[in-house]
Design an enzyme around this catalytic site. Structure first.
Site, PDB file in Angstrom:
ATOM      1  N   MET A   2     -42.277  10.810  21.708  1.00 42.80           N
ATOM      2  CA  MET A   2     -42.476  11.083  20.284  1.00 42.80           C
ATOM      3  C   MET A   2     -41.543  10.252  19.416  1.00 42.80           C
ATOM      4  O   MET A   2     -41.926   9.730  18.367  1.00 42.80           O
ATOM      5  CB  MET A   2     -42.261  12.577  19.998  1.00 42.80           C
ATOM      6  CG  MET A   2     -43.434  13.438  20.395  1.00 42.80           C
ATOM      7  SD  MET A   2     -44.928  13.045  19.469  1.00 42.80           S
ATOM      8  CE  MET A   2     -44.505  13.656  17.854  1.00 42.80           C
ATOM      9  N   LYS A  22     -44.740  16.857  30.429  1.00 41.21           N
ATOM     10  CA  LYS A  22     -44.254  17.791  29.406  1.00 41.21           C
ATOM     11  C   LYS A  22     -43.141  18.663  29.980  1.00 41.21           C
ATOM     12  O   LYS A  22     -43.257  19.174  31.101  1.00 41.21           O
ATOM     13  CB  LYS A  22     -45.418  18.650  28.901  1.00 41.21           C
ATOM     14  CG  LYS A  22     -45.007  19.610  27.798  1.00 41.21           C
ATOM     15  CD  LYS A  22     -46.191  20.109  26.991  1.00 41.21           C
ATOM     16  CE  LYS A  22     -45.768  21.196  26.023  1.00 41.21           C
ATOM     17  NZ  LYS A  22     -44.708  20.769  25.102  1.00 41.21           N
ATOM     18  N   HIS A  68     -51.958  19.641  28.668  1.00 41.89           N
ATOM     19  CA  HIS A  68     -51.034  18.565  28.297  1.00 41.89           C
ATOM     20  C   HIS A  68     -50.839  17.542  29.406  1.00 41.89           C
ATOM     21  O   HIS A  68     -51.155  17.802  30.573  1.00 41.89           O
ATOM     22  CB  HIS A  68     -49.668  19.151  27.915  1.00 41.89           C
ATOM     23  CG  HIS A  68     -49.617  19.717  26.538  1.00 41.89           C
ATOM     24  ND1 HIS A  68     -50.034  20.995  26.241  1.00 41.89           N
ATOM     25  CD2 HIS A  68     -49.207  19.175  25.357  1.00 41.89           C
ATOM     26  CE1 HIS A  68     -49.884  21.216  24.949  1.00 41.89           C
ATOM     27  NE2 HIS A  68     -49.390  20.135  24.384  1.00 41.89           N
ATOM     28  N   ALA A 121     -34.875   8.887  20.062  1.00 45.68           N
ATOM     29  CA  ALA A 121     -35.619   7.751  19.497  1.00 45.68           C
ATOM     30  C   ALA A 121     -36.382   6.929  20.532  1.00 45.68           C
ATOM     31  O   ALA A 121     -37.303   6.215  20.174  1.00 45.68           O
ATOM     32  CB  ALA A 121     -34.653   6.845  18.731  1.00 45.68           C
ATOM     33  N   ARG A 122     -35.993   7.019  21.801  1.00 43.83           N
ATOM     34  CA  ARG A 122     -36.727   6.233  22.807  1.00 43.83           C
ATOM     35  C   ARG A 122     -37.666   7.097  23.652  1.00 43.83           C
ATOM     36  O   ARG A 122     -38.272   6.621  24.601  1.00 43.83           O
ATOM     37  CB  ARG A 122     -35.746   5.447  23.691  1.00 43.83           C
ATOM     38  CG  ARG A 122     -35.326   4.138  22.996  1.00 43.83           C
ATOM     39  CD  ARG A 122     -34.502   3.250  23.910  1.00 43.83           C
ATOM     40  NE  ARG A 122     -33.123   3.685  24.009  1.00 43.83           N
ATOM     41  CZ  ARG A 122     -32.201   3.438  23.092  1.00 43.83           C
ATOM     42  NH1 ARG A 122     -32.504   2.761  21.995  1.00 43.83           N
ATOM     43  NH2 ARG A 122     -30.961   3.863  23.244  1.00 43.83           N
TER      44      ARG A 122
HETATM   45  N1  NDP Z   1     -43.908  19.328  17.035  1.00 43.31           N
HETATM   46  C1  NDP Z   1     -44.791  18.452  17.504  1.00 43.31           C
HETATM   47  O1  NDP Z   1     -45.763  18.081  16.824  1.00 43.31           O
HETATM   48  C2  NDP Z   1     -44.570  17.872  18.861  1.00 43.31           C
HETATM   49  C3  NDP Z   1     -43.521  18.319  19.615  1.00 43.31           C
HETATM   50  N2  NDP Z   1     -43.246  17.756  20.810  1.00 43.31           N
HETATM   51  C4  NDP Z   1     -42.035  18.234  21.471  1.00 43.31           C
HETATM   52  O2  NDP Z   1     -41.014  17.255  21.286  1.00 43.31           O
HETATM   53  C5  NDP Z   1     -40.109  17.295  22.387  1.00 43.31           C
HETATM   54  C6  NDP Z   1     -39.985  15.896  22.974  1.00 43.31           C
HETATM   55  O3  NDP Z   1     -41.215  15.518  23.548  1.00 43.31           O
HETATM   56  P1  NDP Z   1     -41.413  14.040  24.160  1.00 43.31           P
HETATM   57  O4  NDP Z   1     -41.143  13.027  23.119  1.00 43.31           O
HETATM   58  O5  NDP Z   1     -42.717  14.054  24.850  1.00 43.31           O
HETATM   59  O6  NDP Z   1     -40.245  14.043  25.256  1.00 43.31           O
HETATM   60  P2  NDP Z   1     -39.482  12.785  25.884  1.00 43.31           P
HETATM   61  O7  NDP Z   1     -38.798  13.292  27.113  1.00 43.31           O
HETATM   62  O8  NDP Z   1     -40.389  11.620  25.988  1.00 43.31           O
HETATM   63  O9  NDP Z   1     -38.384  12.418  24.761  1.00 43.31           O
HETATM   64  C7  NDP Z   1     -37.216  13.140  24.533  1.00 43.31           C
HETATM   65  C8  NDP Z   1     -36.104  12.117  24.335  1.00 43.31           C
HETATM   66  O10 NDP Z   1     -34.940  12.773  23.870  1.00 43.31           O
HETATM   67  C9  NDP Z   1     -33.841  12.188  24.566  1.00 43.31           C
HETATM   68  N3  NDP Z   1     -32.688  13.097  24.528  1.00 43.31           N
HETATM   69  C10 NDP Z   1     -32.340  14.069  25.407  1.00 43.31           C
HETATM   70  N4  NDP Z   1     -31.210  14.674  25.001  1.00 43.31           N
HETATM   71  C11 NDP Z   1     -30.840  14.081  23.837  1.00 43.31           C
HETATM   72  C12 NDP Z   1     -29.767  14.265  22.937  1.00 43.31           C
HETATM   73  N5  NDP Z   1     -28.823  15.198  23.139  1.00 43.31           N
HETATM   74  N6  NDP Z   1     -29.698  13.474  21.818  1.00 43.31           N
HETATM   75  C13 NDP Z   1     -30.627  12.538  21.591  1.00 43.31           C
HETATM   76  N7  NDP Z   1     -31.665  12.296  22.427  1.00 43.31           N
HETATM   77  C14 NDP Z   1     -31.781  13.073  23.520  1.00 43.31           C
HETATM   78  C15 NDP Z   1     -34.380  11.954  25.957  1.00 43.31           C
HETATM   79  O11 NDP Z   1     -33.570  11.036  26.667  1.00 43.31           O
HETATM   80  P3  NDP Z   1     -33.511  11.184  28.293  1.00 43.31           P
HETATM   81  O12 NDP Z   1     -34.916  10.949  28.763  1.00 43.31           O
HETATM   82  O13 NDP Z   1     -32.559  10.120  28.677  1.00 43.31           O
HETATM   83  O14 NDP Z   1     -33.037  12.569  28.582  1.00 43.31           O
HETATM   84  C16 NDP Z   1     -35.757  11.393  25.621  1.00 43.31           C
HETATM   85  O15 NDP Z   1     -35.709   9.993  25.348  1.00 43.31           O
HETATM   86  C17 NDP Z   1     -40.664  18.358  23.347  1.00 43.31           C
HETATM   87  O16 NDP Z   1     -40.042  19.595  23.089  1.00 43.31           O
HETATM   88  C18 NDP Z   1     -42.124  18.421  22.965  1.00 43.31           C
HETATM   89  O17 NDP Z   1     -42.736  19.646  23.269  1.00 43.31           O
HETATM   90  C19 NDP Z   1     -44.015  16.762  21.327  1.00 43.31           C
HETATM   91  C20 NDP Z   1     -45.103  16.309  20.645  1.00 43.31           C
HETATM   92  C21 NDP Z   1     -45.469  16.809  19.346  1.00 43.31           C
HETATM   93  O1  LIG Z   2     -44.828  17.982  24.638  1.00 40.71           O
HETATM   94  C1  LIG Z   2     -45.847  17.659  23.993  1.00 40.71           C
HETATM   95  O2  LIG Z   2     -46.506  16.644  24.265  1.00 40.71           O
HETATM   96  C2  LIG Z   2     -46.270  18.493  22.866  1.00 40.71           C
HETATM   97  N1  LIG Z   2     -45.500  19.479  22.494  1.00 40.71           N
HETATM   98  C3  LIG Z   2     -45.724  20.368  21.427  1.00 40.71           C
HETATM   99  C4  LIG Z   2     -45.886  21.781  21.936  1.00 40.71           C
HETATM  100  O3  LIG Z   2     -45.258  22.143  22.929  1.00 40.71           O
HETATM  101  O4  LIG Z   2     -46.633  22.551  21.325  1.00 40.71           O
HETATM  102  C5  LIG Z   2     -46.826  19.918  20.507  1.00 40.71           C
HETATM  103  C6  LIG Z   2     -47.970  19.270  21.193  1.00 40.71           C
HETATM  104  O5  LIG Z   2     -48.663  20.239  21.897  1.00 40.71           O
HETATM  105  C7  LIG Z   2     -47.500  18.151  22.110  1.00 40.71           C
END
Ligand code: NDP
Ligand SMILES: O=C(O)C1=N[C@H](C(=O)O)C[C@H](O)C1
EC number: 1.17.1.8
Length: 266
Positions: free
Chosen positions: A32, A156, A152, A28-29
């Site tokens: 995304m 990432k 990206h 949540a923090r």
């Molecule tokens: N499907 C889509 O449209 C999209 C997919 N993504 C994907 O989403 C994922 C996250 O991306 P993004 O938000 O940029 O990454 P971030 O690193 O910003 O966010 C991930 C968060 O998850 C937390 N986390 C890690 N382990 C756990 C756990 N076991 N339980 C709960 N929370 C946890 C992390 O905490 P901490 O930092 O403390 O480890 C961090 O706050 C990636 O795989 C990315 O590719 C991204 C954009 C769009």
């Molecule tokens: O990590 C990201 O930012 C994103 N991850 C997803 C992916 O790996 O395809 C979706 C989007 O490209 C953003």
């Protein structure tokens, strides 16, 4: 965020409105997760009941009565989260990347004893990105050459992106179905890595650059012409209509759904 007791979501509405869907957000923090929390809070028909971060007690989402969990965490923890949701009868909308065929098959197997439960796993919730994948599939059979370039932000966690891998697989399947031979130019590099990663015969290149969010190009070539399909997410708000659609629809889509194409009527 409010917290409600388990089962409270099923209580009838006193206003005549359909009851809100109780949503928990994992990660949540994160980049995304923060955006998902904002989007759920802004939606009249959704109630944010739990926000879980790394190190938090995962049972919080079950204790808070979440009906749907949204997971944007990390490829190395997402399978445990899905397992937890299935074990606790919580639908799961997954944006986290890193799924290969074996992991998808495992999730489908976990779902078997729970025929009413849904898991939606989508590498990209952006409507434009979903359309790009569809257009690439359509065009694939007309072009002997094809390459995917994803670009990206530098933080990432994975490379290549989940979207690029899925795009390459869909294009490769469309080429096979049309009887196309392997791309004539998918091989030699004098410096290892120069030709990118090979995903089912499609070269995939990953760029990481400050200033970028999430972008992808599919380049197709034939003698004397090229076709370039490009999608740009300039802001993570671009993923939210797709995420909220999945949250609202998941109860009507039991089993494993990969991608949101079907939810969009594509
Ligand atoms: N499907 C889509 O449209 C999209 C997919 N993504 C994907 O989403 C994922 C996250 O991306 P993004 O938000 O940029 O990454 P971030 O690193 O910003 O966010 C991930 C968060 O998850 C937390 N986390 C890690 N382990 C756990 C756990 N076991 N339980 C709960 N929370 C946890 C992390 O905490 P901490 O930092 O403390 O480890 C961090 O706050 C990636 O795989 C990315 O590719 C991204 C954009 C769009
Ligand atoms: O990590 C990201 O930012 C994103 N991850 C997803 C992916 O790996 O395809 C979706 C989007 O490209 C953003």
């Amino acid at each position: 965020m409010t917290t409600s007791a388990p089962g409270e979501q099923d209580s009838p509405s006193t206003t005549g409105e359909p009851p809100r869907i109780n949503v928990g957000v994992l990660g949540a923090r994160g980049r995304m997760g923060t955006e998902v929390v904002k989007a759920v809070n802004a939606a009249d028909d959704l109630e944010l009941v739990a926000m879980v971060e790394a190190g938090d007690w995962l049972f919080n989402v079950a204790d808070a009565g979440a009906e749907v969990v949204v997971d944007f965490t990390r490829p190395d923890v997402v399978m445990d989260n899905i397992r937890f949701c299935i074990d606790n009868d919580i639908h799961c909308v997954v944006g986290t990347t890193g799924f290969d065929e074996a992991k998808l098959a495992t999730v489908a197997e976990w779902l078997q004893p729970k025929p009413d439960l849904g898991v939606i796993i989508a590498p990209n919730f952006g409507i434009g990105a979903v359309l790009l994948m569809r257009f690439a599939q359509e065009a694939a059979r007309f072009f002997p050459s094809v390459e995917v370039v994803e670009l990206h932000h530098p933080n990432k966690v994975d490379a290549p992106s989940g979207t690029a891998v899925r795009t390459a697989r869909l294009v490769a399947a469309a080429r096979r179905a049309a009887g196309l031979p392997p791309a004539p130019d998918a091989t030699t590099d004098s410096l290892p890595g120069a030709r990118g990663a090979d995903v089912e015969g499609v070269a995939v290149h990953a760029v990481r650059l400050s200033g970028l969010v999430a972008h992808q190009e599919v380049l197709m070539g034939a003698p004397g012409e090229t076709l370039t399909l490009r999608h740009d997410s300039y802001d993570r708000a671009s993923f939210m209509p797709g995420v909220l659609l999945a949250v609202r629809e998941i109860r009507r889509h039991p089993g494993l759904t990969v991608g949101i194409e079907g939810l969009l009527g594509l």
